[in-house]
Scaffold this motif. Sequence first.
Motif, PDB file in Angstrom:
ATOM      1  N   ARG A 123      -7.287 -13.472  24.947  1.00  0.00           N
ATOM      2  CA  ARG A 123      -6.922 -12.062  24.879  1.00  0.00           C
ATOM      3  C   ARG A 123      -8.182 -11.216  24.780  1.00  0.00           C
ATOM      4  NH1 ARG A 123      -7.220  -9.830  19.725  1.00  0.00           N
ATOM      5  NH2 ARG A 123      -5.829  -8.148  20.370  1.00  0.00           N
ATOM      6  N   SER A 124      -8.047  -9.950  25.126  1.00  0.00           N
ATOM      7  CA  SER A 124      -9.118  -8.969  24.957  1.00  0.00           C
ATOM      8  C   SER A 124      -8.471  -7.613  24.761  1.00  0.00           C
ATOM      9  CB  SER A 124     -10.057  -8.956  26.172  1.00  0.00           C
ATOM     10  OG  SER A 124      -9.345  -8.675  27.360  1.00  0.00           O
ATOM     11  N   GLU A 125      -9.238  -6.677  24.238  1.00  0.00           N
ATOM     12  CA  GLU A 125      -8.684  -5.366  23.876  1.00  0.00           C
ATOM     13  C   GLU A 125      -9.224  -4.276  24.784  1.00  0.00           C
ATOM     14  OE1 GLU A 125      -9.565  -4.806  19.762  1.00  0.00           O
ATOM     15  OE2 GLU A 125      -8.160  -6.355  19.094  1.00  0.00           O
ATOM     16  N   GLY A 126      -8.376  -3.300  25.043  1.00  0.00           N
ATOM     17  CA  GLY A 126      -8.765  -2.136  25.823  1.00  0.00           C
ATOM     18  C   GLY A 126      -8.335  -2.236  27.274  1.00  0.00           C
ATOM     19  N   LEU A 127      -7.946  -1.099  27.851  1.00  0.00           N
ATOM     20  CA  LEU A 127      -7.513  -1.021  29.242  1.00  0.00           C
ATOM     21  C   LEU A 127      -8.122   0.232  29.862  1.00  0.00           C
ATOM     22  CD1 LEU A 127      -5.566  -2.373  31.356  1.00  0.00           C
ATOM     23  CD2 LEU A 127      -3.849  -0.710  30.635  1.00  0.00           C
ATOM     24  N   LEU A 128      -8.557   0.101  31.099  1.00  0.00           N
ATOM     25  CA  LEU A 128      -9.180   1.217  31.813  1.00  0.00           C
ATOM     26  C   LEU A 128      -8.427   1.475  33.109  1.00  0.00           C
ATOM     27  CD1 LEU A 128     -11.512   3.267  32.164  1.00  0.00           C
ATOM     28  CD2 LEU A 128     -12.837   1.421  33.240  1.00  0.00           C
ATOM     29  N   MET A 129      -7.879   2.681  33.262  1.00  0.00           N
ATOM     30  CA  MET A 129      -7.268   3.106  34.520  1.00  0.00           C
ATOM     31  C   MET A 129      -8.363   3.665  35.411  1.00  0.00           C
ATOM     32  SD  MET A 129      -3.715   5.011  33.426  1.00  0.00           S
ATOM     33  CE  MET A 129      -3.386   5.466  35.126  1.00  0.00           C
ATOM     34  N   GLN A 183      -6.175   1.056  22.657  1.00  0.00           N
ATOM     35  CA  GLN A 183      -5.265   0.217  21.884  1.00  0.00           C
ATOM     36  C   GLN A 183      -4.453  -0.744  22.741  1.00  0.00           C
ATOM     37  OE1 GLN A 183      -2.887   2.656  19.256  1.00  0.00           O
ATOM     38  NE2 GLN A 183      -4.599   3.028  17.872  1.00  0.00           N
ATOM     39  N   ASP A 184      -4.496  -0.594  24.059  1.00  0.00           N
ATOM     40  CA  ASP A 184      -3.815  -1.549  24.925  1.00  0.00           C
ATOM     41  C   ASP A 184      -4.598  -2.856  24.963  1.00  0.00           C
ATOM     42  OD1 ASP A 184      -1.893   0.315  25.356  1.00  0.00           O
ATOM     43  OD2 ASP A 184      -2.359   0.686  27.456  1.00  0.00           O
ATOM     44  N   GLU A 185      -3.922  -3.933  25.359  1.00  0.00           N
ATOM     45  CA  GLU A 185      -4.517  -5.264  25.311  1.00  0.00           C
ATOM     46  C   GLU A 185      -4.229  -6.045  26.589  1.00  0.00           C
ATOM     47  OE1 GLU A 185      -3.324  -7.464  21.829  1.00  0.00           O
ATOM     48  OE2 GLU A 185      -2.839  -5.614  20.759  1.00  0.00           O
ATOM     49  N   VAL A 186      -4.977  -7.122  26.747  1.00  0.00           N
ATOM     50  CA  VAL A 186      -4.778  -8.084  27.825  1.00  0.00           C
ATOM     51  C   VAL A 186      -4.703  -9.465  27.189  1.00  0.00           C
ATOM     52  CG1 VAL A 186      -5.851  -9.185  29.814  1.00  0.00           C
ATOM     53  CG2 VAL A 186      -5.960  -6.709  29.568  1.00  0.00           C
ATOM     54  N   GLY A 187      -3.800 -10.294  27.666  1.00  0.00           N
ATOM     55  CA  GLY A 187      -3.719 -11.633  27.102  1.00  0.00           C
ATOM     56  C   GLY A 187      -2.942 -12.586  27.985  1.00  0.00           C
ATOM     57  N   ILE A 323      -8.614 -13.275  32.038  1.00  0.00           N
ATOM     58  CA  ILE A 323      -7.844 -14.260  31.277  1.00  0.00           C
ATOM     59  C   ILE A 323      -8.768 -15.454  31.057  1.00  0.00           C
ATOM     60  CG2 ILE A 323      -5.764 -15.679  31.169  1.00  0.00           C
ATOM     61  CD1 ILE A 323      -5.050 -12.781  31.301  1.00  0.00           C
ATOM     62  N   GLY A 324      -9.465 -15.484  29.942  1.00  0.00           N
ATOM     63  CA  GLY A 324     -10.460 -16.528  29.720  1.00  0.00           C
ATOM     64  C   GLY A 324     -11.584 -16.401  30.729  1.00  0.00           C
ATOM     65  N   GLN A 325     -11.815 -17.466  31.519  1.00  0.00           N
ATOM     66  CA  GLN A 325     -12.831 -17.445  32.567  1.00  0.00           C
ATOM     67  C   GLN A 325     -12.209 -17.244  33.953  1.00  0.00           C
ATOM     68  OE1 GLN A 325     -16.120 -17.344  32.021  1.00  0.00           O
ATOM     69  NE2 GLN A 325     -15.527 -17.273  29.858  1.00  0.00           N
TER      70      GLN A 325
END
Length: 435
Positions: A123-129, A183-187, A323-325
């Motif tokens: 997972r990682s934090e933050g999203l950019l449009m 505050q959005d995330e990726v995982g 997503i990871g590598q």
Amino acid sequence: MRVAVIGAGIAGVCSAFELAADGHEVTVFERRGSVAAESSFAHGGLMAPAYLTAWSALGRRALLQPRRKHSSLHLSATKLLSPAVWRATCFNAENAKRLQPLLSYSQARQAELRHSLQLDYERSEGLLMLLRSARELAAVKAGLTLLTELGLPHRQLDAAECLALEPGLSPDTPLAGGIRLPQDEVGNCRQFAHLMRGEARRLGVRFRFHTTVQRIEPGAKPQILHAYTPPEESLAAAGPDSDSGGDTRPETMEPQLESFDAVVICTAGDSAALLRPLGLKLPLMTWQGYSITAPLRQLEAHPDLGPRSGLVDAQYHVSMCRIGQRVRVTGVTEIGGRSAQMSQRATDTLHKVLHDWFPGAAQYGAVQRWRGARTRVADGLPLLGASGLAGVWLNTAHADGGWSLANGAARALADQMAGRASAVDLAGMDISRLR
């Protein structure tokens, strides 16, 4: 209570965990051989309350151009958009406001479980449009207004600030600016689902894989007719008495009728087929979403190949997430395609967007192509709560927000089934709005 959960996607696994955490005896029935094997398998991985809210406020009409070669919406050769389907592509700000509390609650519930259960997943934090033009910058103003109204953090960036945040972005692709959603995330949704399956099993949940539910009989003690339906090659190799996935120990190949105190349906598009014989016709639409996943190149001289976290190309409504590598590129909604046929045009759009922003970053020789169903009601809101049939509950029709809604919807549904008030307002989420 003895509870049957039908479906082991992210919604079903989270529902099973929350119900077991309340002390119920839970059995999950899944026709595939594992959890997260269908719609939850390789979707975008966005846990993104702010993005889903902002995008909904745009109405999508300004950015959807289905007849162009590269577009976020693809139609089959003969499929036309009916008024109901067109409205479904134009989810509005009022429904976004209604859904946002559940999205934020779900994110908070996932964070709570991640810390309390020490869940370790990619997972990682933050999203950019990413906004390619001044036209797109103007189009997102309505979404930014809604984010401000709801108190969701966001920041408008110029092109230089976007490049500083994501150094791997190609300087050759036009970039008018971006919107940072911190505050959005990726995982990794599938990885998370497997971790939650493990936690559910520790609470006593039983998973019955390769088991198809053929019929539901509502009542004070609802019954389900289910049958063990393994793939032929699996049955030939292991035999009917094998331990399938560490959970399923089939006793017979004949259909079995089993009684429970409650049944929870988490089967997305198949929910309609299960309930139609009972006189409940759900107005569900099932579209197809696409993703490609590829390993990122590892070069010492270029440490920022690929995204650091999550990005969305606003023109094409395509997300690019680390997503990871690996990088996962997701988007492109197909309406009217045949269920077994991959659209080359759809995957070409995903490749184009990735190449525009991160040329040469992915190892395309190892790319994984995926196509999965997305089920929704025309208003874009989930179906959550009592079905109106005795003993039968719904947790389905999550559209694009399956993982973003999964933990909150499961906790809220468990509260409802226990007769408790939920911590989040679920007004307008149940089936009564369709009547």
